[in-house]
Each structure stands twice: as C-alpha cells, then as structure tokens.
Design a protein around this motif. Structure first.
Motif, short mmCIF file in Angstrom:
data_model
loop_
_atom_site.label_atom_id
_atom_site.label_comp_id
_atom_site.label_asym_id
_atom_site.label_seq_id
_atom_site.Cartn_x
_atom_site.Cartn_y
_atom_site.Cartn_z
N PRO A 25 -61.64 -110.72 24.54
CA PRO A 25 -62.91 -110.94 25.24
C PRO A 25 -63.61 -109.60 25.49
O PRO A 25 -62.96 -108.58 25.69
CB PRO A 25 -62.50 -111.58 26.56
CG PRO A 25 -61.14 -112.13 26.31
CD PRO A 25 -60.51 -111.24 25.30
N LYS A 26 -64.93 -109.63 25.48
CA LYS A 26 -65.72 -108.41 25.68
C LYS A 26 -66.90 -108.74 26.59
O LYS A 26 -67.38 -109.86 26.63
CB LYS A 26 -66.28 -107.89 24.35
CG LYS A 26 -65.26 -107.57 23.28
CD LYS A 26 -64.75 -106.19 23.38
CE LYS A 26 -63.91 -105.74 22.21
NZ LYS A 26 -62.69 -106.45 21.94
N SER A 27 -67.37 -107.71 27.26
CA SER A 27 -68.58 -107.85 28.06
C SER A 27 -69.79 -107.70 27.14
O SER A 27 -69.68 -107.20 26.01
CB SER A 27 -68.63 -106.79 29.16
OG SER A 27 -68.83 -105.51 28.60
N ARG A 28 -70.94 -108.11 27.64
CA ARG A 28 -72.17 -107.98 26.86
C ARG A 28 -72.43 -106.52 26.50
O ARG A 28 -72.79 -106.20 25.37
CB ARG A 28 -73.35 -108.57 27.64
CG ARG A 28 -74.65 -108.49 26.85
CD ARG A 28 -75.83 -109.06 27.61
NE ARG A 28 -77.05 -108.82 26.86
CZ ARG A 28 -77.78 -109.77 26.30
NH1 ARG A 28 -77.44 -111.03 26.42
NH2 ARG A 28 -78.87 -109.46 25.63
N LEU A 29 -72.22 -105.61 27.48
CA LEU A 29 -72.47 -104.18 27.20
C LEU A 29 -71.54 -103.65 26.12
O LEU A 29 -71.97 -102.89 25.25
CB LEU A 29 -72.31 -103.35 28.48
CG LEU A 29 -72.54 -101.85 28.29
CD1 LEU A 29 -73.99 -101.56 27.89
CD2 LEU A 29 -72.19 -101.09 29.57
N GLN A 30 -70.28 -104.03 26.15
CA GLN A 30 -69.36 -103.58 25.11
C GLN A 30 -69.84 -104.02 23.73
O GLN A 30 -69.79 -103.25 22.77
CB GLN A 30 -67.95 -104.14 25.35
CG GLN A 30 -67.21 -103.53 26.51
CD GLN A 30 -65.89 -104.22 26.73
OE1 GLN A 30 -65.85 -105.39 27.11
NE2 GLN A 30 -64.80 -103.51 26.48
N LEU A 31 -70.30 -105.26 23.63
CA LEU A 31 -70.79 -105.78 22.35
C LEU A 31 -72.08 -105.09 21.93
O LEU A 31 -72.27 -104.77 20.76
CB LEU A 31 -70.97 -107.29 22.44
CG LEU A 31 -69.65 -108.07 22.63
CD1 LEU A 31 -69.94 -109.51 23.02
CD2 LEU A 31 -68.79 -107.99 21.38
N ALA A 32 -72.96 -104.84 22.91
CA ALA A 32 -74.21 -104.13 22.60
C ALA A 32 -73.91 -102.73 22.07
O ALA A 32 -74.56 -102.26 21.12
CB ALA A 32 -75.09 -104.05 23.85
N ARG A 33 -72.94 -102.07 22.67
CA ARG A 33 -72.55 -100.73 22.21
C ARG A 33 -72.02 -100.79 20.77
O ARG A 33 -72.32 -99.92 19.95
CB ARG A 33 -71.49 -100.13 23.13
CG ARG A 33 -72.02 -99.67 24.46
CD ARG A 33 -70.89 -99.21 25.37
NE ARG A 33 -71.40 -98.74 26.65
CZ ARG A 33 -70.66 -98.63 27.74
NH1 ARG A 33 -69.37 -98.94 27.71
NH2 ARG A 33 -71.19 -98.19 28.86
N LYS A 34 -71.20 -101.80 20.49
CA LYS A 34 -70.63 -101.94 19.15
C LYS A 34 -71.74 -102.19 18.12
O LYS A 34 -71.74 -101.60 17.04
CB LYS A 34 -69.62 -103.09 19.14
CG LYS A 34 -68.87 -103.24 17.84
CD LYS A 34 -68.16 -101.98 17.37
CE LYS A 34 -66.91 -101.68 18.12
NZ LYS A 34 -66.13 -100.56 17.56
N LEU A 35 -72.71 -103.02 18.48
CA LEU A 35 -73.83 -103.28 17.57
C LEU A 35 -74.65 -102.01 17.34
O LEU A 35 -75.09 -101.73 16.21
CB LEU A 35 -74.71 -104.41 18.11
CG LEU A 35 -74.05 -105.80 18.12
CD1 LEU A 35 -74.94 -106.81 18.84
CD2 LEU A 35 -73.72 -106.26 16.71
N ALA A 36 -74.85 -101.23 18.39
CA ALA A 36 -75.60 -99.97 18.26
C ALA A 36 -74.85 -99.00 17.35
O ALA A 36 -75.47 -98.32 16.51
CB ALA A 36 -75.83 -99.35 19.64
N GLU A 37 -73.52 -98.96 17.49
CA GLU A 37 -72.70 -98.10 16.61
C GLU A 37 -72.89 -98.47 15.15
O GLU A 37 -72.83 -97.61 14.28
CB GLU A 37 -71.20 -98.30 16.91
CG GLU A 37 -70.62 -97.50 18.00
CD GLU A 37 -69.15 -97.88 18.23
OE1 GLU A 37 -68.46 -98.33 17.27
OE2 GLU A 37 -68.72 -97.75 19.38
#
Length: 186
Positions: A25-37
C-alpha cells in the motif's frame, strides 16, 4: 514503458500506480512522487491519482491506519516516530492523529518495556553503578531513536533495570530470606 514516445501517458501512469500498489500500500504522495520520477506529466498524474482515489485503490486514511498498526507492532515505534513517518508519506495531520489514536499510552509503554527487556544484555551487573549508567544511556538512546520522549525513555529503562536487579537479587537470595519486614511491604 515511460521511454516509449508513442505510449499513452495516462496508460503509463496507470501501469506505474498499479505496479506500485501491487508491491505494498502507498499514500497518494508516494505515488505522485513515483510518477514524477518517471516523468509522467503532472496533470496526467493528478487525473490518474484522482481516479484511483474515486475507486478507493488509494485511501490515505486506510493507509495511515495500516501503517500505524504495522509499524507500532513490528518496530515498536512510539507515536512521535509514527507521526513523522506519516508526514514523510504525505499524510495530513488530522488523518495521522486519527490513525495514531489506535495506539494507547499503555500500548506505547508496554512496547517500550518489551524493547528494553529484550535488549537488556544478559549477565550485565546492574549493581555496578557505572555499568547500570552505561546500560541506561544505551537503552534510553534506543528508545529515543524509536520516537519515545526522553523523560519516558529514562523512566521506563529505570523501571525495567530495577525489576531486573530485584529479580536477580531474589534469585540469588531466595533461600536466605527470612520472614521479616519485606513481607509486610504492600
């Protein structure tokens, strides 16, 4: 996948998010960071994350509750450390406090006592003041790294060391003890 210029950015973003959620499971911010990467355009990332929230595949409140439960149990972290970890993962203060409410003062104190008891080195001469002070500093520092307040850490360490010392004294003096004042204390 993201390197393919013909790839649909939304499909790429969905695939990245699904792959991330498959691992844990991930938080929205973690996923947003991964997408930005992965160079997913911000507007596409927001749209995909919004959709995943709509269908409840991303839920920061559920994530926070699960995170607190897991880390408090497995790592014996205090609420302070858990609060910092949640903030690092983008969980807002109100959501974090609701998740942290599942850890009571007693839970936190018992976890700290358990940690200290497990980390107390067997054979340590606690009647030697220098050795006791060294163990106190070592164990209180360990608790501080896990987010416990210094005053609570020192108090808990002192209690556990006192219990260990009195248990040691009782085991050595069990046959020597006569019926005296010690039995009347209560």
């Amino acid at each position: 996948m993201a390197a393919d210029p013909e790839a649909n950015p939304e499909a790429v973003a969905r695939a990245i998010v699904l792959r991330q959620l498959t691992n844990s499971p991930k938080s929205r911010l973690q996923l947003a960071r991964k997408l930005a990467e992965r160079n997913v355009p911000e507007d596409v990332a927001e749209a995909v994350l919004d959709r995943f929230e709509e269908v409840r595949l991303i839920d920061d409140a559920d994530f926070a509750e699960m995170w607190v439960r897991s880390r408090a149990q497995s790592r014996k972290l205090a609420r302070g450390a858990l609060r910092r970890e949640l903030a690092d993962k983008g969980i807002d203060a109100e959501t974090a406090e609701k998740a942290l409410a599942q850890v009571s003062d007693d839970d936190e104190r018992n976890a700290a006592r358990d940690l200290v008891a497990r980390r107390l080195r067997a054979g340590t001469d606690l009647s030697d003041r220098t050795e006791r002070d060294k163990q106190t500093r070592r164990l209180a520092s360990m608790l501080a790294r896990k987010g416990y307040q210094p005053s609570a850490a020192f108090r808990i360490v002192g209690e556990v060391l006192d219990e260990a010392l009195s248990g040691e004294a009782e085991s050595h003096g069990a046959g020597v003890r006569g019926g005296g004042e010690a039995d009347d204390i209560g």
